[in-house]
Design a protein around this motif. Structure first.
Motif, mmCIF file in Angstrom:
data_model
loop_
_atom_site.group_PDB
_atom_site.id
_atom_site.type_symbol
_atom_site.label_atom_id
_atom_site.label_comp_id
_atom_site.label_asym_id
_atom_site.label_seq_id
_atom_site.Cartn_x
_atom_site.Cartn_y
_atom_site.Cartn_z
ATOM 1 N N VAL A 21 0.831 -1.199 0.000
ATOM 2 C CA VAL A 21 0.000 0.000 0.000
ATOM 3 C C VAL A 21 0.870 1.254 0.000
ATOM 4 N N LEU A 22 1.996 1.235 0.707
ATOM 5 C CA LEU A 22 2.885 2.397 0.717
ATOM 6 C C LEU A 22 3.559 2.585 -0.647
ATOM 7 N N TYR A 23 3.953 1.504 -1.263
ATOM 8 C CA TYR A 23 4.563 1.581 -2.592
ATOM 9 C C TYR A 23 3.565 2.129 -3.609
ATOM 10 N N ARG A 24 2.329 1.694 -3.500
ATOM 11 C CA ARG A 24 1.286 2.167 -4.403
ATOM 12 C C ARG A 24 1.040 3.665 -4.238
ATOM 13 N N TRP B 118 5.864 5.727 -2.279
ATOM 14 C CA TRP B 118 7.138 5.524 -1.613
ATOM 15 C C TRP B 118 7.918 4.399 -2.285
ATOM 16 N N GLU B 119 9.238 4.537 -2.311
ATOM 17 C CA GLU B 119 10.068 3.434 -2.771
ATOM 18 C C GLU B 119 9.959 2.298 -1.762
ATOM 19 N N ARG B 120 10.218 1.074 -2.214
ATOM 20 C CA ARG B 120 10.021 -0.081 -1.334
ATOM 21 C C ARG B 120 10.938 -0.028 -0.112
ATOM 22 N N ALA B 121 12.181 0.386 -0.294
ATOM 23 C CA ALA B 121 13.094 0.491 0.849
ATOM 24 C C ALA B 121 12.601 1.540 1.840
ATOM 25 N N ASN C 100 11.371 1.038 5.871
ATOM 26 C CA ASN C 100 11.793 1.876 6.995
ATOM 27 C C ASN C 100 10.595 2.484 7.718
ATOM 28 N N ILE C 101 9.571 2.876 6.966
ATOM 29 C CA ILE C 101 8.354 3.404 7.579
ATOM 30 C C ILE C 101 7.678 2.328 8.425
ATOM 31 N N LEU C 102 7.611 1.113 7.900
ATOM 32 C CA LEU C 102 7.019 -0.005 8.629
ATOM 33 C C LEU C 102 7.735 -0.232 9.959
ATOM 34 N N VAL C 103 9.070 -0.277 9.919
ATOM 35 C CA VAL C 103 9.845 -0.521 11.135
ATOM 36 C C VAL C 103 9.683 0.628 12.123
ATOM 37 N N ALA D 207 0.246 12.264 9.715
ATOM 38 C CA ALA D 207 0.296 13.601 9.115
ATOM 39 C C ALA D 207 1.620 13.818 8.399
ATOM 40 N N GLY D 208 2.717 13.345 8.992
ATOM 41 C CA GLY D 208 4.016 13.477 8.348
ATOM 42 C C GLY D 208 4.087 12.691 7.048
ATOM 43 N N LEU D 209 3.545 11.473 7.053
ATOM 44 C CA LEU D 209 3.529 10.670 5.837
ATOM 45 C C LEU D 209 2.670 11.315 4.762
#
Length: 229
Positions: A132-135, A138-141, A145-148, A211-213
């Protein structure tokens, strides 16, 4: 026979033992007694079986811990990643993640640093978060990092939920007026809303993360539009 010792009511015989039953029993013991709350003999005693019977279903105490993490992972909701907007899905997931671990505080420190097995079900959840973030740009890497980062925040918040509500009370100190006023104001918010200090802090932190994302996502989308003109 009258002289034969009866097995405890509700206790399984060795033929109906399962990995799930062993793991759930170990989790109950952890909740009752803390991080050192169980050994294999303790699990066997609780289930009314011989310790050797457990090893037909689990390899070791470490294997039981791996099973506990899998059980906990299956309780974290992931459906929102299919049905909700990316930000709403992350919020729902974060609430579920925190609630599950906050229900079992002794597991937080134990499981947070345990390497995953390659067949762990948690990777299915991670896949949905990264997708969902890649879509959304965001790049996958970056997405990893966001997930962690979100996991670190969630686990810390789950640990905070188990702490005493008055852990940071300044008492009647007069040399820290701003902190004392902040603590008193938060107490008033607690009284008004019913949300405890840990819940308020979690909501504040989660809102800041999302909000930052969103700000980063919007800025990148605007930059791509400008570049394409």
């Amino acid at each position: 026979m009258a002289g034969e010792r009866q097995r405890g009511v509700g206790r399984p015989n060795e033929n109906v033992l399962s990995r799930v039953l062993i793991v759930e029993t170990a989790l109950d013991l952890l909740d009752l007694h803390g991080r050192d709350g169980f050994g294999m003999r303790d699990i066997a005693r609780r289930l009314g079986v011989r310790p050797s019977a457990l090893y037909n279903h689990v390899a070791s105490k470490d294997d039981v811990f791996r099973g506990i993490r899998e059980v906990i992972a299956t309780r974290i909701t992931v459906a929102p990643f299919v049905t909700q907007r990316w930000d709403e899905a992350l919020i729902t997931w974060a609430h579920s993640y925190r609630e599950v671990f906050a229900s079992h505080p002794p597991t937080i420190a134990l499981l947070a640093v345990m390497p995953f097995e390659t067949d762990s079900e948690i990777f299915g959840t991670y896949e949905q978060v990264i997708e969902v973030l890649y879509r959304e740009g965001w790049e996958r890497a970056e997405a990893l990092n966001i997930l962690v980062a979100m996991e670190s925040f969630i686990l810390g918040s789950a640990l905070d939920a188990a702490a005493p509500a008055d852990m940071m009370s300044p008492g009647d100190r007069a040399d820290i007026p701003h902190f004392s006023a902040a603590y008193a104001e938060r107490d008033m918010r607690t009284a008004d809303s019913g949300a405890g200090p840990a819940d308020q802090a979690f909501e504040a932190g989660l809102n800041l993360l999302i909000a930052g994302l969103e700000a980063q996502r919007s800025a990148r989308a605007a930059s791509r539009v400008a570049h394409d003109r």
